[in-house]
Design a protein around this motif. Sequence first.
Motif, PDB file in Angstrom:
ATOM      1  N   LEU A  99       8.929  50.825  15.725  1.00  0.00           N
ATOM      2  CA  LEU A  99       9.429  50.509  14.383  1.00  0.00           C
ATOM      3  C   LEU A  99      10.743  51.240  14.099  1.00  0.00           C
ATOM      4  O   LEU A  99      11.680  50.633  13.571  1.00  0.00           O
ATOM      5  N   THR A 100      10.799  52.531  14.448  1.00  0.00           N
ATOM      6  CA  THR A 100      12.028  53.293  14.202  1.00  0.00           C
ATOM      7  C   THR A 100      13.196  52.662  14.954  1.00  0.00           C
ATOM      8  O   THR A 100      14.277  52.454  14.393  1.00  0.00           O
ATOM      9  N   THR A 101      12.956  52.363  16.238  1.00  0.00           N
ATOM     10  CA  THR A 101      14.022  51.737  17.024  1.00  0.00           C
ATOM     11  C   THR A 101      14.467  50.433  16.370  1.00  0.00           C
ATOM     12  O   THR A 101      15.662  50.163  16.262  1.00  0.00           O
ATOM     13  N   THR A 102      13.492  49.613  15.939  1.00  0.00           N
ATOM     14  CA  THR A 102      13.827  48.328  15.349  1.00  0.00           C
ATOM     15  C   THR A 102      14.713  48.523  14.115  1.00  0.00           C
ATOM     16  O   THR A 102      15.713  47.814  13.949  1.00  0.00           O
ATOM     17  N   LEU A 103      14.372  49.484  13.261  1.00  0.00           N
ATOM     18  CA  LEU A 103      15.174  49.715  12.056  1.00  0.00           C
ATOM     19  C   LEU A 103      16.602  50.132  12.414  1.00  0.00           C
ATOM     20  O   LEU A 103      17.565  49.590  11.869  1.00  0.00           O
ATOM     21  N   VAL A 105      18.205  49.614  15.238  1.00  0.00           N
ATOM     22  CA  VAL A 105      18.914  48.520  15.906  1.00  0.00           C
ATOM     23  C   VAL A 105      19.350  47.465  14.889  1.00  0.00           C
ATOM     24  O   VAL A 105      20.470  46.948  14.964  1.00  0.00           O
ATOM     25  N   LEU A 106      18.500  47.170  13.905  1.00  0.00           N
ATOM     26  CA  LEU A 106      18.868  46.152  12.919  1.00  0.00           C
ATOM     27  C   LEU A 106      20.036  46.627  12.063  1.00  0.00           C
ATOM     28  O   LEU A 106      20.945  45.842  11.760  1.00  0.00           O
ATOM     29  N   LEU A 107      20.033  47.884  11.672  1.00  0.00           N
ATOM     30  CA  LEU A 107      21.112  48.404  10.825  1.00  0.00           C
ATOM     31  C   LEU A 107      22.432  48.425  11.596  1.00  0.00           C
ATOM     32  O   LEU A 107      23.427  47.819  11.172  1.00  0.00           O
ATOM     33  N   VAL A 108      22.417  49.097  12.748  1.00  0.00           N
ATOM     34  CA  VAL A 108      23.639  49.203  13.550  1.00  0.00           C
ATOM     35  C   VAL A 108      24.085  47.817  14.022  1.00  0.00           C
ATOM     36  O   VAL A 108      25.275  47.475  13.990  1.00  0.00           O
ATOM     37  N   GLY A 109      23.095  46.996  14.421  1.00  0.00           N
ATOM     38  CA  GLY A 109      23.395  45.650  14.900  1.00  0.00           C
ATOM     39  C   GLY A 109      23.965  44.760  13.805  1.00  0.00           C
ATOM     40  O   GLY A 109      24.765  43.874  14.078  1.00  0.00           O
ATOM     41  N   SER A 110      23.564  45.001  12.535  1.00  0.00           N
ATOM     42  CA  SER A 110      24.093  44.198  11.438  1.00  0.00           C
ATOM     43  C   SER A 110      25.577  44.473  11.231  1.00  0.00           C
ATOM     44  O   SER A 110      26.364  43.546  11.044  1.00  0.00           O
ATOM     45  N   PHE A 111      25.946  45.754  11.266  1.00  0.00           N
ATOM     46  CA  PHE A 111      27.369  46.090  11.148  1.00  0.00           C
ATOM     47  C   PHE A 111      28.153  45.413  12.268  1.00  0.00           C
ATOM     48  O   PHE A 111      29.167  44.768  12.028  1.00  0.00           O
ATOM     49  N   ALA A 228      18.150  35.891   6.937  1.00  0.00           N
ATOM     50  CA  ALA A 228      16.817  36.489   7.120  1.00  0.00           C
ATOM     51  C   ALA A 228      16.108  36.017   8.404  1.00  0.00           C
ATOM     52  O   ALA A 228      15.550  36.851   9.120  1.00  0.00           O
ATOM     53  N   PRO A 229      16.124  34.704   8.719  1.00  0.00           N
ATOM     54  CA  PRO A 229      15.440  34.295   9.960  1.00  0.00           C
ATOM     55  C   PRO A 229      16.021  34.988  11.188  1.00  0.00           C
ATOM     56  O   PRO A 229      15.266  35.415  12.071  1.00  0.00           O
ATOM     57  N   GLY A 230      17.346  35.138  11.217  1.00  0.00           N
ATOM     58  CA  GLY A 230      17.972  35.789  12.357  1.00  0.00           C
ATOM     59  C   GLY A 230      17.597  37.262  12.449  1.00  0.00           C
ATOM     60  O   GLY A 230      17.311  37.777  13.525  1.00  0.00           O
ATOM     61  N   VAL A 231      17.579  37.933  11.283  1.00  0.00           N
ATOM     62  CA  VAL A 231      17.218  39.343  11.269  1.00  0.00           C
ATOM     63  C   VAL A 231      15.759  39.495  11.717  1.00  0.00           C
ATOM     64  O   VAL A 231      15.432  40.381  12.517  1.00  0.00           O
ATOM     65  N   ALA A 232      14.878  38.613  11.233  1.00  0.00           N
ATOM     66  CA  ALA A 232      13.464  38.669  11.630  1.00  0.00           C
ATOM     67  C   ALA A 232      13.336  38.470  13.134  1.00  0.00           C
ATOM     68  O   ALA A 232      12.598  39.195  13.816  1.00  0.00           O
ATOM     69  N   PHE A 239      11.019  44.912  18.546  1.00  0.00           N
ATOM     70  CA  PHE A 239       9.725  45.592  18.453  1.00  0.00           C
ATOM     71  C   PHE A 239       8.891  45.339  19.709  1.00  0.00           C
ATOM     72  O   PHE A 239       8.381  46.271  20.342  1.00  0.00           O
ATOM     73  N   ILE A 240       8.771  44.063  20.088  1.00  0.00           N
ATOM     74  CA  ILE A 240       7.966  43.737  21.273  1.00  0.00           C
ATOM     75  C   ILE A 240       8.569  44.378  22.517  1.00  0.00           C
ATOM     76  O   ILE A 240       7.861  44.944  23.356  1.00  0.00           O
ATOM     77  N   GLY A 241       9.903  44.326  22.615  1.00  0.00           N
ATOM     78  CA  GLY A 241      10.573  44.916  23.768  1.00  0.00           C
ATOM     79  C   GLY A 241      10.277  46.400  23.923  1.00  0.00           C
ATOM     80  O   GLY A 241       9.951  46.869  25.007  1.00  0.00           O
ATOM     81  N   VAL A 242      10.359  47.144  22.813  1.00  0.00           N
ATOM     82  CA  VAL A 242      10.122  48.592  22.887  1.00  0.00           C
ATOM     83  C   VAL A 242       8.642  48.877  23.139  1.00  0.00           C
ATOM     84  O   VAL A 242       8.295  49.743  23.947  1.00  0.00           O
ATOM     85  N   TYR A 243       7.777  48.160  22.457  1.00  0.00           N
ATOM     86  CA  TYR A 243       6.331  48.365  22.634  1.00  0.00           C
ATOM     87  C   TYR A 243       5.940  48.135  24.096  1.00  0.00           C
ATOM     88  O   TYR A 243       5.034  48.779  24.617  1.00  0.00           O
ATOM     89  N   ASN A 244       6.632  47.207  24.756  1.00  0.00           N
ATOM     90  CA  ASN A 244       6.296  46.857  26.138  1.00  0.00           C
ATOM     91  C   ASN A 244       7.023  47.693  27.177  1.00  0.00           C
ATOM     92  O   ASN A 244       6.704  47.607  28.351  1.00  0.00           O
ATOM     93  N   GLU A 245       8.041  48.460  26.767  1.00  0.00           N
ATOM     94  CA  GLU A 245       8.886  49.144  27.726  1.00  0.00           C
ATOM     95  C   GLU A 245       8.066  50.135  28.554  1.00  0.00           C
ATOM     96  O   GLU A 245       7.155  50.787  28.055  1.00  0.00           O
ATOM     97  N   PHE A 246       8.421  50.267  29.830  1.00  0.00           N
ATOM     98  CA  PHE A 246       7.644  51.144  30.696  1.00  0.00           C
ATOM     99  C   PHE A 246       8.444  52.349  31.162  1.00  0.00           C
ATOM    100  O   PHE A 246       8.000  53.486  31.029  1.00  0.00           O
ATOM    101  N   PHE A 247       9.623  52.090  31.694  1.00  0.00           N
ATOM    102  CA  PHE A 247      10.334  53.085  32.502  1.00  0.00           C
ATOM    103  C   PHE A 247      10.663  54.362  31.729  1.00  0.00           C
ATOM    104  O   PHE A 247      10.226  55.454  32.100  1.00  0.00           O
TER     105      PHE A 247
END
Lengths: 314, 325
Positions: A99-103, A105-111, A228-232, A239-247
Amino acid sequence: MSTATDEEEESVGPLRRWTRDAVRSPGSTYRGLFYVVTLFFVVTTLFPFYWLLVLALTPGDQMRDIGLLPNGFNPYAFVEMFERLPFHVYMFNSVVIALTTTLIVLLVGSFAGYAFGRLEFRGKTVLLLLLLAISYFPPAAFILPLFRLFTGNVTLLTLPVVGAIQSPDWFNTPGAMVTPFSALFLPLTIFILTTFYSQIPDGLEDAARVEGTTRIGALFRVIIPLSAPGVATAGVLTFIGVYNEFFISFLMTDGQAENWAPIVWGVVNYQGQYQAFYNLMAAASIVGVLPVVILVVIAQERIVSGLTAGALKE
Amino acid sequence: MATREEHSRSRLRAAAIAPANWTERLTEQQYAYFLLVPTFLLISTMAVWPLARTFQMSFHADALFTADYVGEFVSLTNYVELLDGTRDAVLGSPFVSLSNPLDSAVTVTLIYVVIAVTLETVIGFGQALVLDQEFRGRRWVRVAVLIPWAVPIAIQGMIFWLFFQPDIGFATQLLQDLGLFGRNPLTRTIDSMVIIIVADVWKTSAFMALLILAGLQSVDRSLYNVARVAGASTWQRFKFITFPLVLPALLVAMLFRTIQSMRIYGIIETTAGCNTVPSLTCLVVSTFRAGRYGTAAAVAFITAGLVALVAMVYIVKFADLEVGR
């Protein structure tokens, strides 16, 4: 008339009737074949989960030659799995980190998405290509310096009086995972948001600006809500990417639940310490998958559009 | 009193608005750069600097017995010794070995990538053709196909580890009876390769399917009507209309999957282990844990180089398509 055809139907075998129908109308054969193939795909993708459930419900002392049904019925595996290892803590850690990563990434990515999607500036193409190039590199090529950085072994700068300032020791904290994840998942979000933000008509933004909104205000009050759809989409994929990350999740903590170890370590520790408790491991797998399965069911449209838009844009 | 409070509040507001007002005076180009500052900070510290530093480290010797992180500058020695086999002794398994392809990291990784990506393409194409049809319950079929894609790698590993445990996994029993697998498949390289490839195909075919589906849905449907009037069979319609038009999307999907599968590590670590199936990323981790940072950096950059090489092949192929049009 009708009785005559009925008798004729009965006199030929079912197989011959089927082949005859198939020859007469190839369309329905294709239809039948189509359903067989569809069923095959659904069964192959979902069967492992079914078998996990069978395994989880089988009592620990019946763990031999398990077929398609559980040998007995023991739902307490779903309770015991939390007692042997604090699996819920590992999951909580993973969710917080994701969740933290997602927030971020969304903020920095929006700029960045606003700059790339709506503004003209020199070096735009070069910078986009740089982002793309970075996502090509395997995580193995980043990990050595990052590990040293987050274990406090890199000298950031040397001051005359204070002496050397070392990098922070973030090993075993969320920072050591959230910061690299934010950078590694940023490019995908930027590509998605750039596409969405560039499609908002200029007039809407101008209208808000005329009414006295600042530039930054227009981004937050007009552009982001309208996309909003794009941000979602970007949020769900991150979120899924980070939750699934392994390395990086695997290397940036020592594996203790209280040291912010994510779900990866829950699984690895089960395999290391509780090898024989197959039913608990199966139960843990089911529980660990639940958050993302729920997300896929709720947000499948967003995931589909995001994966295709993100990949085909690049 | 009230006026003073109001005054301080308005000053507070002014302080908050000040940066926003400051951006008003920037030109479009300056504003764009200003917005890119956080991105630049993150990317340069978390991606560009580590890459550059790893690259630099790969030209230094390992420093096992000194306080230093890496040893002296040795130019290309790490790369040369890795590729000519001199370094194999410290790695535990050969780096490149064409005579025993299942032992060496480069060949294991490449064999896995080629087989897995090929199977994923075929199965993903099949799934995409199914999802392209209109039928009841399509939404749920799509969810079913998509779920494995969202499963964490660690849990994917756990599932297939459980599947092939000697005592409980019925899959092991079945495959042993057929004479295909040994007693404990997760300790035999060839069996483990098969398991890892199946696990990967199970998880990532959906990604392939979605990209191909996007390609399929952009095909102009009236082309099919024309072909049908001209008497083309279903197979001919696929071969002359669907396939050529979907090919660009297919290549992009294959490129993505190839780049991702070159990094394979997690599924190996949680099923067979890196000793049984030594992939390139496995080697980076094992040399890193052994404190051989120079070697680890060189292996990481050889991996990156292979990825770049494979990406080039696709990009050239893609450029051919664009020119051919």
